[in-house]
Design a protein around this motif. Structure first.
Motif, PDB file in Angstrom:
ATOM      1  N   ASN A  29       0.854  -1.193   0.000  1.00 50.41           N
ATOM      2  CA  ASN A  29       0.000   0.000   0.000  1.00 50.41           C
ATOM      3  C   ASN A  29       0.891   1.245   0.000  1.00 50.41           C
ATOM      4  OD1 ASN A  29      -2.449   1.502   0.197  1.00 50.41           O
ATOM      5  ND2 ASN A  29      -2.120   1.768   2.398  1.00 50.41           N
ATOM      6  N   ILE A  30       0.334   2.333  -0.529  1.00 51.84           N
ATOM      7  CA  ILE A  30       1.016   3.636  -0.444  1.00 51.84           C
ATOM      8  C   ILE A  30       0.028   4.681   0.021  1.00 51.84           C
ATOM      9  CG2 ILE A  30       3.019   3.737  -1.999  1.00 51.84           C
ATOM     10  CD1 ILE A  30       0.977   4.461  -4.258  1.00 51.84           C
ATOM     11  N   MET A  31       0.527   5.658   0.736  1.00 53.70           N
ATOM     12  CA  MET A  31      -0.284   6.851   1.045  1.00 53.70           C
ATOM     13  C   MET A  31       0.568   8.091   0.840  1.00 53.70           C
ATOM     14  SD  MET A  31      -0.739   7.739   5.093  1.00 53.70           S
ATOM     15  CE  MET A  31      -0.264   9.481   5.019  1.00 53.70           C
ATOM     16  N   THR A  32      -0.079   9.134   0.422  1.00 52.28           N
ATOM     17  CA  THR A  32       0.597  10.409   0.225  1.00 52.28           C
ATOM     18  C   THR A  32       0.795  11.087   1.572  1.00 52.28           C
ATOM     19  OG1 THR A  32      -0.606  10.541  -1.839  1.00 52.28           O
ATOM     20  CG2 THR A  32       0.450  12.570  -1.085  1.00 52.28           C
ATOM     21  N   ALA A  33       1.977  11.617   1.792  1.00 57.81           N
ATOM     22  CA  ALA A  33       2.247  12.364   3.019  1.00 57.81           C
ATOM     23  C   ALA A  33       3.023  13.631   2.673  1.00 57.81           C
ATOM     24  CB  ALA A  33       3.033  11.518   4.010  1.00 57.81           C
ATOM     25  N   ALA A  34       2.498  14.739   3.145  1.00 56.31           N
ATOM     26  CA  ALA A  34       3.177  16.024   2.927  1.00 56.31           C
ATOM     27  C   ALA A  34       3.865  16.497   4.202  1.00 56.31           C
ATOM     28  CB  ALA A  34       2.167  17.071   2.468  1.00 56.31           C
ATOM     29  N   TRP A  35       3.483  15.904   5.317  1.00 53.74           N
ATOM     30  CA  TRP A  35       4.072  16.323   6.580  1.00 53.74           C
ATOM     31  C   TRP A  35       5.245  15.419   6.882  1.00 53.74           C
ATOM     32  CZ3 TRP A  35      -0.460  17.864  10.340  1.00 53.74           C
ATOM     33  CH2 TRP A  35      -1.200  18.874   9.719  1.00 53.74           C
ATOM     34  N   VAL A  48       7.734  11.122   9.028  1.00 53.70           N
ATOM     35  CA  VAL A  48       6.437  11.392   8.404  1.00 53.70           C
ATOM     36  C   VAL A  48       5.415  11.426   9.538  1.00 53.70           C
ATOM     37  CG1 VAL A  48       6.820  10.523   6.058  1.00 53.70           C
ATOM     38  CG2 VAL A  48       6.227   8.901   7.840  1.00 53.70           C
ATOM     39  N   SER A  49       4.454  12.327   9.447  1.00 47.22           N
ATOM     40  CA  SER A  49       3.420  12.433  10.478  1.00 47.22           C
ATOM     41  C   SER A  49       2.143  11.832   9.922  1.00 47.22           C
ATOM     42  CB  SER A  49       3.182  13.900  10.847  1.00 47.22           C
ATOM     43  OG  SER A  49       4.106  14.299  11.818  1.00 47.22           O
ATOM     44  N   ILE A  50       1.622  10.837  10.647  1.00 43.71           N
ATOM     45  CA  ILE A  50       0.504  10.064  10.095  1.00 43.71           C
ATOM     46  C   ILE A  50      -0.624   9.948  11.114  1.00 43.71           C
ATOM     47  CG2 ILE A  50      -0.121   7.818   9.125  1.00 43.71           C
ATOM     48  CD1 ILE A  50       2.609   7.648   7.951  1.00 43.71           C
ATOM     49  N   ARG A  51      -1.819  10.198  10.643  1.00 41.96           N
ATOM     50  CA  ARG A  51      -2.995  10.090  11.522  1.00 41.96           C
ATOM     51  C   ARG A  51      -3.276   8.625  11.844  1.00 41.96           C
ATOM     52  NH1 ARG A  51      -6.812  14.347  12.119  1.00 41.96           N
ATOM     53  NH2 ARG A  51      -6.126  16.213  11.014  1.00 41.96           N
ATOM     54  N   SER A  86      -8.211   5.188   0.600  1.00 48.61           N
ATOM     55  CA  SER A  86      -7.485   4.352   1.561  1.00 48.61           C
ATOM     56  C   SER A  86      -7.228   2.960   0.994  1.00 48.61           C
ATOM     57  CB  SER A  86      -8.274   4.213   2.865  1.00 48.61           C
ATOM     58  OG  SER A  86      -7.587   3.325   3.738  1.00 48.61           O
ATOM     59  N   GLY A  87      -6.100   2.417   1.373  1.00 47.45           N
ATOM     60  CA  GLY A  87      -5.774   1.045   1.012  1.00 47.45           C
ATOM     61  C   GLY A  87      -6.642   0.028   1.735  1.00 47.45           C
ATOM     62  N   LYS A  88      -7.472   0.514   2.661  1.00 50.17           N
ATOM     63  CA  LYS A  88      -8.384  -0.411   3.364  1.00 50.17           C
ATOM     64  C   LYS A  88      -9.335  -1.074   2.372  1.00 50.17           C
ATOM     65  CE  LYS A  88      -8.297   2.243   7.653  1.00 50.17           C
ATOM     66  NZ  LYS A  88      -8.896   3.343   8.399  1.00 50.17           N
ATOM     67  N   ASP A  91      -6.778  -1.360  -3.957  1.00 52.15           N
ATOM     68  CA  ASP A  91      -5.381  -1.648  -4.276  1.00 52.15           C
ATOM     69  C   ASP A  91      -4.868  -0.421  -5.048  1.00 52.15           C
ATOM     70  OD1 ASP A  91      -2.965  -2.368  -5.398  1.00 52.15           O
ATOM     71  OD2 ASP A  91      -3.606  -4.397  -5.943  1.00 52.15           O
ATOM     72  N   LYS A  92      -4.253   0.493  -4.317  1.00 52.42           N
ATOM     73  CA  LYS A  92      -3.866   1.761  -4.934  1.00 52.42           C
ATOM     74  C   LYS A  92      -2.757   1.586  -5.969  1.00 52.42           C
ATOM     75  CE  LYS A  92      -4.126   4.113  -0.711  1.00 52.42           C
ATOM     76  NZ  LYS A  92      -3.796   5.237   0.179  1.00 52.42           N
ATOM     77  N   PHE A  93      -1.848   0.631  -5.729  1.00 54.20           N
ATOM     78  CA  PHE A  93      -0.792   0.389  -6.719  1.00 54.20           C
ATOM     79  C   PHE A  93      -1.431   0.014  -8.056  1.00 54.20           C
ATOM     80  CE2 PHE A  93       2.352  -0.061  -3.229  1.00 54.20           C
ATOM     81  CZ  PHE A  93       3.471   0.499  -3.818  1.00 54.20           C
TER      82      PHE A  93
END
Ligand SMILES: Cc1cc2nc3c(=O)[nH]c(=O)nc-3n(C[C@H](O)[C@H](O)[C@H](O)COP(=O)(O)O)c2cc1C
Length: 188
Positions: A29-35, A48-51, A86-88, A91-93
């Protein structure tokens, strides 16, 4: 004359990172993170800051590893997509047409199409409230050939990373303004 904008989360520039991890079923899975950004030079670390609500949050804590893939501007649509779904349940890839590459060094996948990737072991976490600061020890950085710069390890213009404006849009890198650790010498 400046006006107060209040206690808001504003800083420039913000990166658009793709944070890679395996979910509890071993799916990439991947998620975008700007923080996020470099946090220490020795040991070399990135944060990386993640909720806590993100799939990526539980995945990193479980696997004690993550990757940071740096997309170039041609991957802007895929990068935005990875930050709104969300990858929940997706399949984002596959959906974004990206290739999950198994890291040989850490238990996390990276994005094959990204020009630069950092492979990290989870080093420390800090619960800050809405986000958990995840600090990764950088085990290796991999970069496509041909991106080398003059005097710097990589040429930022050739990497062509996506800069995120927290106001809401993505930008390309602009022109250099001078040599770091050098142009300031004239004021010494
Ligand atoms: C440009 C952009 C930047 C983002 N930065 C962050 C971030 O730094 N931390 C975070 O928790 N979520 C961030 N998000 C939201 C997550 O990427 C988003 O909730 C994603 O769907 C989570 O994926 P996951 O559930 O598969 O982990 C960002 C989204 C976008 C579009």
């Amino acid at each position: 004359m400046k006006k107060s904008l209040g206690a808001i989360t504003l800083a420039f520039p913000l990166p658009a990172f793709l944070v890679g991890s395996y979910d509890s079923e071993g799916r990439p899975n991947i998620m975008t993170a700007a923080w996020g950004g470099i946090a220490s030079s020795d040991p070399p670390c990135i944060s990386v800051s993640i909720r806590p609500a993100r799939l990526t949050h539980e995945a990193i804590l479980k696997n004690k590893a993550f990757t940071v893939s740096i997309p170039n501007s041609s991957l802007a649509v895929a990068t935005d997509f990875a930050g709104i779904v969300s990858g929940k349940n997706t399949d984002k890839f596959a959906k974004a047409g990206l290739t999950p590459v198994k890291s040989e060094l850490v238990n996390a996948p990276y994005v094959g199409e990204c020009p630069v990737v950092l492979e990290c072991e989870l080093y420390k976490t800090l619960d800050l409230g809405a986000h958990t600061l995840m600090v990764g020890k950088i085990i290796d950085v991999k970069a496509e050939e041909g991106l080398e710069g003059e005097g710097s390890s990589l040429d930022m213009a050739k990497v062509d990373p996506i800069l995120f404006n927290s106001g809401g849009d993505y930008h390309k890198v602009g022109a250099p303004v001078g040599k770091a650790f050098s142009i300031g010498k004239e004021l010494k």
